[in-house]
Write a protein that holds these residues in place. Structure first.
Motif, PDB file in Angstrom:
ATOM      1  N   SER A   9       0.856  -1.183   0.000  1.00  0.00           N
ATOM      2  CA  SER A   9       0.000   0.000   0.000  1.00  0.00           C
ATOM      3  C   SER A   9       0.895   1.237   0.000  1.00  0.00           C
ATOM      4  O   SER A   9       1.938   1.231   0.676  1.00  0.00           O
ATOM      5  CB  SER A   9      -0.895  -0.004   1.245  1.00  0.00           C
ATOM      6  OG  SER A   9      -1.761   1.100   1.258  1.00  0.00           O
ATOM      7  N   PRO A  10       0.559   2.274  -0.749  1.00  0.00           N
ATOM      8  CA  PRO A  10      -0.609   2.440  -1.618  1.00  0.00           C
ATOM      9  C   PRO A  10      -0.549   1.526  -2.843  1.00  0.00           C
ATOM     10  O   PRO A  10       0.490   0.926  -3.136  1.00  0.00           O
ATOM     11  CB  PRO A  10      -0.541   3.920  -2.028  1.00  0.00           C
ATOM     12  CG  PRO A  10       0.915   4.240  -1.947  1.00  0.00           C
ATOM     13  CD  PRO A  10       1.437   3.443  -0.790  1.00  0.00           C
ATOM     14  N   HIS A  12      -0.940   0.638  -6.914  1.00  0.00           N
ATOM     15  CA  HIS A  12      -0.891   1.138  -8.280  1.00  0.00           C
ATOM     16  C   HIS A  12      -2.102   0.592  -9.019  1.00  0.00           C
ATOM     17  O   HIS A  12      -2.341  -0.623  -9.031  1.00  0.00           O
ATOM     18  CB  HIS A  12       0.396   0.688  -8.975  1.00  0.00           C
ATOM     19  CG  HIS A  12       1.634   1.142  -8.283  1.00  0.00           C
ATOM     20  ND1 HIS A  12       1.950   2.469  -8.139  1.00  0.00           N
ATOM     21  CD2 HIS A  12       2.625   0.439  -7.669  1.00  0.00           C
ATOM     22  CE1 HIS A  12       3.095   2.581  -7.476  1.00  0.00           C
ATOM     23  NE2 HIS A  12       3.515   1.367  -7.175  1.00  0.00           N
ATOM     24  N   VAL A 122      -7.525  -0.390  -0.456  1.00  0.00           N
ATOM     25  CA  VAL A 122      -6.479   0.079   0.463  1.00  0.00           C
ATOM     26  C   VAL A 122      -5.154  -0.651   0.287  1.00  0.00           C
ATOM     27  O   VAL A 122      -4.137  -0.266   0.867  1.00  0.00           O
ATOM     28  CB  VAL A 122      -6.933  -0.051   1.934  1.00  0.00           C
ATOM     29  CG1 VAL A 122      -8.117   0.868   2.206  1.00  0.00           C
ATOM     30  CG2 VAL A 122      -7.268  -1.501   2.289  1.00  0.00           C
ATOM     31  N   GLY A 123      -5.140  -1.715  -0.512  1.00  0.00           N
ATOM     32  CA  GLY A 123      -3.895  -2.447  -0.686  1.00  0.00           C
ATOM     33  C   GLY A 123      -4.060  -3.594  -1.663  1.00  0.00           C
ATOM     34  O   GLY A 123      -5.133  -3.803  -2.233  1.00  0.00           O
TER      35      GLY A 123
END
Length: 203
Positions: A9-10, A12, A122-123
């Protein structure tokens, strides 16, 4: 161990209206093999992988170079991510157990899962993330378990931790059953620890 402990996280991402070429370029630049696909509002709508991007770019027939194939016609092959992505992807939550995620990946033959919290991306967690967390030497695991126990003891050394075959062995004195339970949980939460055995010394 939970997904939030190992996810990237973050994240792409790529827009569903992006070109196949731009998605491939982003994968190469970020060294990833798959990307979550989002709509204009940022909502997750699919996943696209390297194989998805190549599907209509590489002949399926090894003799295809000897004759034209319809699916290799530049006018017919997909140009946008929307046309090649996998919709309705499997997802995970940050608090999902990594073992459950690994099982889902194997059962559904996927290499990565987007992570959603209250509908928000979120991930992302991949097989590589899981392997990196789980395949660690006993020496590395022992050092991390010992560090967590020493921190809990306010910097002192009240318990001794060793690890054999992924199983943590904690030896020492405990004030009560609650303290013993806390120490057991601390050792078990170290990524890569498969089990915990506690040896209580007499006072």
């Amino acid at each position: 161990m939970r997904v939030k402990d190992i996810m990237s996280s973050p994240v792409h991402t790529v827009r569903q209206t992006a070109s196949v070429e731009s998605a491939a370029e982003l994968m190469g630049a970020r060294s990833v093999t798959a990307l979550p696909v989002v709509d204009d509002a940022g909502g997750l709508v699919g996943m696209v992988s390297e194989s998805d991007l190549l599907w209509h770019r590489v002949p399926q027939d090894p003799t295809a170079h000897l004759r034209p194939l319809p699916d290799m016609d530049p006018e017919n092959r997909p140009g946008m991510v929307l046309e090649v992505m996998s919709p309705y992807p499997l997802t995970a939550r940050p608090d999902t157990d990594v073992a459950d995620v690994a099982e889902a990946m194997l059962e559904n033959d996927v290499r990565s899962l987007p992570v959603l919290e209250d509908g928000t991306l979120v991930g992302i967690v991949s097989r590589r993330d899981i392997l990196r967390a789980m395949v660690r030497s006993d020496e590395v695991l022992a050092r991390e378990v010992q560090h967590r126990l020493d921190e809990y003891a306010d910097g002192g050394v009240r318990w001794t931790a060793t690890v054999q075959g992924g199983v943590a062995h904690v030896r020492g004195r405990f004030g009560d059953e609650t303290e013993r339970a806390v120490v057991t949980v601390l050792a078990r939460t170290v990524p890569g620890v498969a089990g915990v055995e506690v040896e209580v010394l007499d006072r």
